[in-house]
Motif scaffolding. Structure first.
Motif, PDB file in Angstrom:
ATOM      1  N   TYR A 151      21.234  69.453 -27.359  1.00 52.14           N
ATOM      2  CA  TYR A 151      22.701  69.554 -27.315  1.00 52.14           C
ATOM      3  C   TYR A 151      23.201  70.260 -26.053  1.00 52.14           C
ATOM      4  CZ  TYR A 151      26.822  68.519 -30.118  1.00 52.14           C
ATOM      5  OH  TYR A 151      27.965  67.938 -30.613  1.00 52.14           O
ATOM      6  N   ILE A 152      22.305  70.560 -25.153  1.00 49.95           N
ATOM      7  CA  ILE A 152      22.688  71.231 -23.910  1.00 49.95           C
ATOM      8  C   ILE A 152      23.608  70.308 -23.091  1.00 49.95           C
ATOM      9  CG2 ILE A 152      20.686  70.387 -22.579  1.00 49.95           C
ATOM     10  CD1 ILE A 152      20.514  73.281 -21.392  1.00 49.95           C
ATOM     11  N   CYS A 173      26.498  74.409 -24.209  1.00 51.49           N
ATOM     12  CA  CYS A 173      26.132  73.268 -25.053  1.00 51.49           C
ATOM     13  C   CYS A 173      27.389  72.479 -25.377  1.00 51.49           C
ATOM     14  CB  CYS A 173      25.372  73.695 -26.320  1.00 51.49           C
ATOM     15  SG  CYS A 173      26.386  74.047 -27.760  1.00 51.49           S
ATOM     16  N   ALA A 228      18.181  76.280 -25.824  1.00 47.41           N
ATOM     17  CA  ALA A 228      19.329  76.124 -24.931  1.00 47.41           C
ATOM     18  C   ALA A 228      20.279  77.322 -25.013  1.00 47.41           C
ATOM     19  CB  ALA A 228      20.081  74.831 -25.256  1.00 47.41           C
TER      20      ALA A 228
END
Ligand code: SF4
Length: 341
Positions: free
Chosen positions: A159-160, A20, A132
Protein backbone atom coordinates in the motif's frame (compact mmCIF):
# COMPACT_ATOMS: atom_id res chain seq x y z
CA UNK A 1 11.39 11.02 18.19
CA UNK A 2 12.44 10.79 14.55
CA UNK A 3 10.82 13.24 12.15
CA UNK A 4 8.94 11.51 9.33
CA UNK A 5 9.70 11.88 5.64
CA UNK A 6 7.05 12.41 3.00
CA UNK A 7 4.52 14.65 4.65
CA UNK A 8 3.08 18.07 4.10
CA UNK A 9 2.28 20.75 6.67
CA UNK A 10 -1.23 22.18 6.42
CA UNK A 11 -3.07 24.93 8.30
CA UNK A 12 -3.75 24.78 12.04
CA UNK A 13 -0.88 22.39 12.78
CA UNK A 14 -2.51 19.67 10.67
CA UNK A 15 -0.31 17.44 8.48
CA UNK A 16 -0.90 15.16 5.51
CA UNK A 17 1.11 11.95 5.27
CA UNK A 18 2.12 10.75 1.79
CA UNK A 19 3.70 7.46 2.76
CA UNK A 20 0.86 5.08 2.04
CA UNK A 21 -2.24 5.32 -0.07
CA UNK A 22 -4.50 6.22 2.84
CA UNK A 23 -2.82 9.64 2.65
CA UNK A 24 -4.09 10.49 6.13
CA UNK A 25 -4.78 14.06 7.18
CA UNK A 26 -3.71 14.11 10.84
CA UNK A 27 -4.61 16.71 13.42
CA UNK A 28 -2.29 17.83 16.18
CA UNK A 29 -1.92 15.18 18.90
CA UNK A 30 -3.36 12.42 16.70
CA UNK A 31 -1.87 9.58 14.68
CA UNK A 32 -2.66 8.14 11.25
CA UNK A 33 -4.58 4.94 10.51
CA UNK A 34 -1.37 2.93 11.05
CA UNK A 35 -1.17 4.14 14.65
CA UNK A 36 2.57 4.86 14.51
CA UNK A 37 2.94 8.18 12.69
CA UNK A 38 2.15 10.98 15.12
CA UNK A 39 1.45 14.67 14.71
CA UNK A 40 3.09 16.62 17.51
CA UNK A 41 2.92 20.40 17.30
CA UNK A 42 2.38 20.31 13.54
CA UNK A 43 5.29 17.98 12.79
CA UNK A 44 4.90 14.34 11.75
CA UNK A 45 7.01 11.82 13.64
CA UNK A 46 7.86 8.18 12.92
CA UNK A 47 7.21 6.93 16.44
CA UNK A 48 8.52 3.39 15.85
CA UNK A 49 11.86 4.43 14.33
CA UNK A 50 14.43 1.97 15.76
CA UNK A 51 11.82 0.22 17.93
CA UNK A 52 11.53 -3.48 17.31
CA UNK A 53 9.00 -5.99 18.59
CA UNK A 54 10.38 -9.06 16.83
CA UNK A 55 13.78 -10.28 15.71
CA UNK A 56 14.63 -13.68 14.17
CA UNK A 57 16.96 -15.36 11.73
CA UNK A 58 14.64 -17.10 9.28
CA UNK A 59 15.15 -19.16 6.16
CA UNK A 60 14.34 -16.84 3.24
CA UNK A 61 11.77 -19.47 2.21
CA UNK A 62 9.69 -18.50 5.26
CA UNK A 63 8.90 -15.02 3.82
CA UNK A 64 8.03 -16.80 1.43
CA UNK A 65 10.59 -15.93 -1.23
CA UNK A 66 11.52 -18.88 -3.46
CA UNK A 67 13.43 -17.13 -6.25
CA UNK A 68 15.57 -14.77 -4.20
CA UNK A 69 18.81 -16.07 -2.65
CA UNK A 70 17.33 -19.59 -2.15
CA UNK A 71 18.71 -21.65 0.69
CA UNK A 72 19.99 -18.60 2.64
CA UNK A 73 19.07 -17.02 5.96
CA UNK A 74 17.39 -13.66 6.33
CA UNK A 75 17.79 -11.51 9.44
CA UNK A 76 14.19 -10.47 10.08
CA UNK A 77 12.79 -7.53 12.02
CA UNK A 78 9.34 -6.30 12.86
CA UNK A 79 7.80 -3.49 14.89
CA UNK A 80 4.16 -2.68 15.65
CA UNK A 81 1.19 -1.17 13.82
CA UNK A 82 -0.40 -1.64 10.40
CA UNK A 83 -2.17 0.47 7.82
CA UNK A 84 -4.54 -2.44 7.02
CA UNK A 85 -7.08 -3.83 9.46
CA UNK A 86 -7.42 -7.38 8.10
CA UNK A 87 -9.98 -9.50 9.88
CA UNK A 88 -7.79 -12.60 9.43
CA UNK A 89 -4.47 -11.06 10.48
CA UNK A 90 -2.05 -13.74 11.67
CA UNK A 91 0.19 -11.22 13.45
CA UNK A 92 -2.55 -9.22 15.16
CA UNK A 93 -0.67 -9.28 18.49
CA UNK A 94 1.88 -6.86 16.99
CA UNK A 95 -0.10 -5.23 14.18
CA UNK A 96 -3.01 -4.18 16.38
CA UNK A 97 -1.22 -3.50 19.66
CA UNK A 98 -0.56 -0.08 21.19
CA UNK A 99 2.59 1.59 22.51
CA UNK A 100 1.31 1.04 26.05
CA UNK A 101 0.82 -2.71 25.58
CA UNK A 102 3.74 -3.52 23.29
CA UNK A 103 7.16 -4.74 24.36
CA UNK A 104 9.61 -2.79 22.24
CA UNK A 105 13.36 -2.52 22.36
CA UNK A 106 15.76 -0.20 20.59
CA UNK A 107 18.03 -1.26 17.77
CA UNK A 108 20.00 1.25 15.69
CA UNK A 109 20.37 0.71 11.92
CA UNK A 110 24.12 0.17 12.41
CA UNK A 111 23.59 -2.46 15.11
CA UNK A 112 20.93 -4.17 12.98
CA UNK A 113 23.40 -4.55 10.10
CA UNK A 114 26.06 -5.85 12.51
CA UNK A 115 23.66 -8.44 13.90
CA UNK A 116 22.58 -9.51 10.41
CA UNK A 117 26.19 -10.09 9.37
CA UNK A 118 27.03 -11.89 12.62
CA UNK A 119 24.05 -14.23 12.12
CA UNK A 120 25.36 -15.39 8.75
CA UNK A 121 22.32 -14.00 6.95
CA UNK A 122 22.47 -13.05 3.28
CA UNK A 123 19.74 -10.43 3.64
CA UNK A 124 17.68 -8.30 6.00
CA UNK A 125 13.90 -8.62 5.84
CA UNK A 126 11.47 -6.11 7.32
CA UNK A 127 8.47 -8.28 7.99
CA UNK A 128 6.00 -9.51 10.66
CA UNK A 129 4.16 -6.16 10.59
CA UNK A 130 3.83 -3.78 7.62
CA UNK A 131 7.31 -2.33 6.85
CA UNK A 132 6.06 0.64 4.80
CA UNK A 133 4.83 2.44 7.91
CA UNK A 134 8.35 2.09 9.39
CA UNK A 135 9.80 3.72 6.25
CA UNK A 136 12.66 5.83 7.61
CA UNK A 137 14.17 2.98 9.64
CA UNK A 138 14.39 0.30 6.90
CA UNK A 139 15.56 3.03 4.54
CA UNK A 140 18.51 3.90 6.81
CA UNK A 141 19.34 0.30 7.72
CA UNK A 142 18.92 -0.99 4.18
CA UNK A 143 21.25 1.65 2.74
CA UNK A 144 23.97 0.50 5.16
CA UNK A 145 23.16 -3.16 4.54
CA UNK A 146 23.59 -2.88 0.79
CA UNK A 147 27.07 -1.38 1.22
CA UNK A 148 27.98 -4.53 3.15
CA UNK A 149 26.65 -6.79 0.41
CA UNK A 150 23.46 -7.82 2.20
CA UNK A 151 20.22 -8.23 0.28
CA UNK A 152 17.10 -6.37 1.39
CA UNK A 153 13.52 -7.60 1.54
CA UNK A 154 10.10 -6.06 2.16
CA UNK A 155 7.26 -8.38 3.11
CA UNK A 156 4.47 -5.97 2.43
CA UNK A 157 0.79 -5.39 1.77
CA UNK A 158 1.81 -3.15 -1.13
CA UNK A 159 0.00 0.00 0.00
CA UNK A 160 3.03 2.28 -0.14
CA UNK A 161 2.73 5.32 -2.39
CA UNK A 162 4.77 5.91 -5.50
CA UNK A 163 6.81 8.53 -3.61
CA UNK A 164 7.60 6.06 -0.83
CA UNK A 165 8.56 3.25 -3.15
CA UNK A 166 10.79 5.48 -5.26
CA UNK A 167 12.68 6.50 -2.10
CA UNK A 168 13.27 2.85 -1.25
CA UNK A 169 14.34 1.80 -4.73
CA UNK A 170 18.10 2.46 -4.39
CA UNK A 171 18.29 0.14 -1.40
CA UNK A 172 15.44 -2.40 -1.79
CA UNK A 173 16.04 -5.64 -3.74
CA UNK A 174 13.02 -7.82 -3.12
CA UNK A 175 9.35 -6.89 -2.88
CA UNK A 176 7.28 -9.77 -1.52
CA UNK A 177 3.81 -8.39 -1.89
CA UNK A 178 0.44 -9.74 -0.83
CA UNK A 179 -2.33 -9.58 -3.37
CA UNK A 180 -4.97 -10.56 -0.88
CA UNK A 181 -7.79 -10.94 -3.39
CA UNK A 182 -8.71 -9.58 -6.80
CA UNK A 183 -11.77 -7.52 -5.91
CA UNK A 184 -11.99 -4.07 -4.44
CA UNK A 185 -14.93 -5.28 -2.38
CA UNK A 186 -12.68 -7.75 -0.50
CA UNK A 187 -10.07 -5.08 0.15
CA UNK A 188 -12.70 -2.65 1.46
CA UNK A 189 -14.61 -5.09 3.66
CA UNK A 190 -11.81 -7.33 4.92
CA UNK A 191 -8.76 -5.04 4.98
CA UNK A 192 -10.06 -1.44 5.08
CA UNK A 193 -8.15 -0.56 1.90
CA UNK A 194 -8.34 -0.59 -1.92
CA UNK A 195 -7.01 -3.06 -4.49
CA UNK A 196 -5.69 -0.77 -7.24
CA UNK A 197 -2.87 0.89 -5.25
CA UNK A 198 -1.54 -2.57 -4.38
CA UNK A 199 -1.44 -3.56 -8.05
CA UNK A 200 0.17 -0.25 -8.98
CA UNK A 201 2.92 -0.66 -6.39
CA UNK A 202 3.75 -4.18 -7.61
CA UNK A 203 4.11 -2.92 -11.19
CA UNK A 204 6.25 0.02 -10.05
CA UNK A 205 8.47 -2.22 -7.89
CA UNK A 206 9.21 -4.32 -10.93
CA UNK A 207 9.86 -1.25 -13.08
CA UNK A 208 12.28 -0.01 -10.42
CA UNK A 209 14.24 -3.25 -10.73
CA UNK A 210 13.08 -5.09 -7.62
CA UNK A 211 12.53 -8.82 -7.57
CA UNK A 212 8.78 -9.34 -7.06
CA UNK A 213 6.93 -12.38 -5.70
CA UNK A 214 3.23 -12.39 -4.80
CA UNK A 215 1.32 -14.18 -2.06
CA UNK A 216 -2.42 -14.78 -1.98
CA UNK A 217 -3.94 -16.29 1.11
CA UNK A 218 -6.77 -18.36 -0.33
CA UNK A 219 -9.82 -18.07 1.93
CA UNK A 220 -12.70 -20.52 1.40
CA UNK A 221 -15.78 -18.73 0.09
CA UNK A 222 -14.13 -15.30 -0.01
CA UNK A 223 -11.52 -15.22 -2.77
CA UNK A 224 -11.12 -18.79 -3.99
CA UNK A 225 -13.43 -18.91 -7.02
CA UNK A 226 -12.03 -20.16 -10.31
CA UNK A 227 -13.05 -16.89 -12.00
CA UNK A 228 -11.37 -14.61 -9.44
CA UNK A 229 -8.18 -16.66 -9.48
CA UNK A 230 -8.13 -16.61 -13.28
CA UNK A 231 -8.42 -12.80 -13.30
CA UNK A 232 -5.62 -12.48 -10.75
CA UNK A 233 -3.27 -14.88 -12.52
CA UNK A 234 -3.92 -13.30 -15.91
CA UNK A 235 -3.22 -9.86 -14.43
CA UNK A 236 0.10 -11.03 -12.95
CA UNK A 237 1.19 -12.65 -16.21
CA UNK A 238 0.33 -9.52 -18.18
CA UNK A 239 1.67 -6.86 -15.80
CA UNK A 240 4.44 -8.55 -13.80
CA UNK A 241 5.42 -11.26 -16.26
CA UNK A 242 4.90 -15.03 -16.49
CA UNK A 243 8.12 -15.71 -14.52
CA UNK A 244 6.74 -14.02 -11.38
CA UNK A 245 6.57 -16.59 -8.59
CA UNK A 246 3.02 -16.67 -7.20
CA UNK A 247 2.35 -18.31 -3.83
CA UNK A 248 -1.16 -19.56 -3.06
CA UNK A 249 -1.26 -20.14 0.67
CA UNK A 250 -3.67 -21.95 2.94
CA UNK A 251 -5.84 -19.86 5.26
CA UNK A 252 -6.24 -20.92 8.88
CA UNK A 253 -8.91 -19.35 11.11
CA UNK A 254 -7.35 -16.46 13.06
CA UNK A 255 -8.11 -13.17 14.84
CA UNK A 256 -11.65 -12.07 13.85
CA UNK A 257 -12.17 -14.58 11.05
CA UNK A 258 -13.10 -17.83 12.72
CA UNK A 259 -16.34 -18.52 10.83
CA UNK A 260 -14.76 -20.86 8.26
CA UNK A 261 -12.29 -23.71 8.13
CA UNK A 262 -8.79 -23.98 6.68
CA UNK A 263 -8.24 -24.05 2.93
CA UNK A 264 -8.22 -27.62 1.58
CA UNK A 265 -4.97 -28.64 -0.08
CA UNK A 266 -6.98 -29.67 -3.16
CA UNK A 267 -8.09 -26.05 -3.67
CA UNK A 268 -4.48 -24.82 -3.70
CA UNK A 269 -3.48 -27.58 -6.07
CA UNK A 270 -6.37 -26.71 -8.39
CA UNK A 271 -5.22 -23.07 -8.46
CA UNK A 272 -1.60 -24.02 -9.16
CA UNK A 273 -2.73 -26.23 -12.05
CA UNK A 274 -4.92 -23.42 -13.33
CA UNK A 275 -1.95 -21.02 -13.15
CA UNK A 276 0.27 -23.40 -15.10
CA UNK A 277 -2.39 -23.81 -17.77
CA UNK A 278 -2.66 -20.03 -18.07
CA UNK A 279 1.10 -19.80 -18.65
CA UNK A 280 2.56 -18.91 -15.25
CA UNK A 281 6.00 -20.49 -14.93
CA UNK A 282 6.31 -20.78 -11.14
CA UNK A 283 3.11 -21.30 -9.10
CA UNK A 284 3.56 -22.52 -5.52
CA UNK A 285 1.40 -23.70 -2.64
CA UNK A 286 2.03 -22.26 0.83
CA UNK A 287 1.24 -23.19 4.44
CA UNK A 288 0.96 -26.84 3.41
CA UNK A 289 3.76 -29.06 4.63
CA UNK A 290 5.65 -31.26 2.24
CA UNK A 291 3.63 -30.70 -0.93
CA UNK A 292 5.12 -31.30 -4.37
CA UNK A 293 4.08 -27.77 -5.41
CA UNK A 294 6.57 -26.35 -2.91
CA UNK A 295 9.36 -27.46 -5.26
CA UNK A 296 10.67 -25.46 -8.17
CA UNK A 297 10.39 -27.32 -11.46
CA UNK A 298 11.95 -26.41 -14.77
CA UNK A 299 9.10 -25.01 -16.89
CA UNK A 300 10.70 -26.47 -20.02
CA UNK A 301 11.63 -30.06 -19.07
CA UNK A 302 10.03 -30.58 -15.64
CA UNK A 303 13.31 -31.35 -13.80
CA UNK A 304 13.27 -30.64 -10.06
CA UNK A 305 15.49 -27.57 -9.70
CA UNK A 306 14.96 -26.88 -6.00
CA UNK A 307 13.42 -29.34 -3.57
CA UNK A 308 11.69 -27.93 -0.47
CA UNK A 309 10.36 -29.41 2.72
CA UNK A 310 8.80 -26.85 4.98
CA UNK A 311 11.35 -24.04 5.08
CA UNK A 312 14.39 -26.08 4.14
CA UNK A 313 15.48 -26.18 0.52
CA UNK A 314 18.03 -28.15 -1.47
CA UNK A 315 19.32 -27.01 -4.83
CA UNK A 316 19.14 -29.98 -7.22
CA UNK A 317 19.33 -29.37 -10.95
CA UNK A 318 20.15 -25.68 -10.98
CA UNK A 319 23.52 -24.21 -11.90
CA UNK A 320 23.44 -20.47 -11.40
CA UNK A 321 20.31 -19.56 -13.34
CA UNK A 322 20.25 -22.57 -15.62
CA UNK A 323 18.51 -25.95 -15.56
CA UNK A 324 21.31 -28.54 -15.66
CA UNK A 325 19.09 -30.99 -17.57
CA UNK A 326 17.94 -28.88 -20.50
CA UNK A 327 19.75 -25.53 -20.19
CA UNK A 328 16.55 -23.49 -19.74
CA UNK A 329 17.23 -20.05 -18.22
CA UNK A 330 15.50 -19.81 -14.82
CA UNK A 331 14.50 -16.40 -13.47
CA UNK A 332 16.03 -16.53 -10.01
CA UNK A 333 18.28 -14.18 -8.00
CA UNK A 334 21.38 -16.01 -6.73
CA UNK A 335 23.42 -13.04 -5.46
CA UNK A 336 23.13 -9.29 -4.94
CA UNK A 337 25.80 -6.74 -5.82
CA UNK A 338 27.25 -4.43 -3.16
CA UNK A 339 26.40 -0.75 -3.56
CA UNK A 340 29.05 1.91 -3.08
CA UNK A 341 26.87 4.84 -1.99
S1 SF4 B 1 1.61 5.64 6.70
FE1 SF4 B 1 -0.44 5.53 5.77
S2 SF4 B 1 -1.80 5.04 7.48
FE2 SF4 B 1 0.12 5.79 8.39
S3 SF4 B 1 -0.20 7.99 8.68
FE3 SF4 B 1 0.79 7.73 6.69
S4 SF4 B 1 -0.90 7.65 5.21
FE4 SF4 B 1 -1.80 7.27 7.26
Amino acid sequence: MHEARLYQKLENNTVKCALCNHRCTIQEGKHGICGVRLNENGMLYAATYGKISSEAVDPIEKKPLFHYLPGTLSYSLGSIGCNFHCQHCQNWHISRTTFEDATLRSLSPEEGVRRALASGSASIAWTYNEPAIWHEYPLDMGTLARRKGLGTVYVTNGYITEEGLRELAPMLNAYRVDIKAFTDDFYKKVCGARLQPVLDSAVLARELGMHVETVTLVIPGLNDSKEEMESLIRWVIEHLGPATPMHFSAFHPDYKMTDRGATPGATLERICNQAKELGLRFPYVGNVYNHRYENTYCPACGATLIERQGFSSTIRKLDGQQCTDCGEKIEIVRDVPKTSS
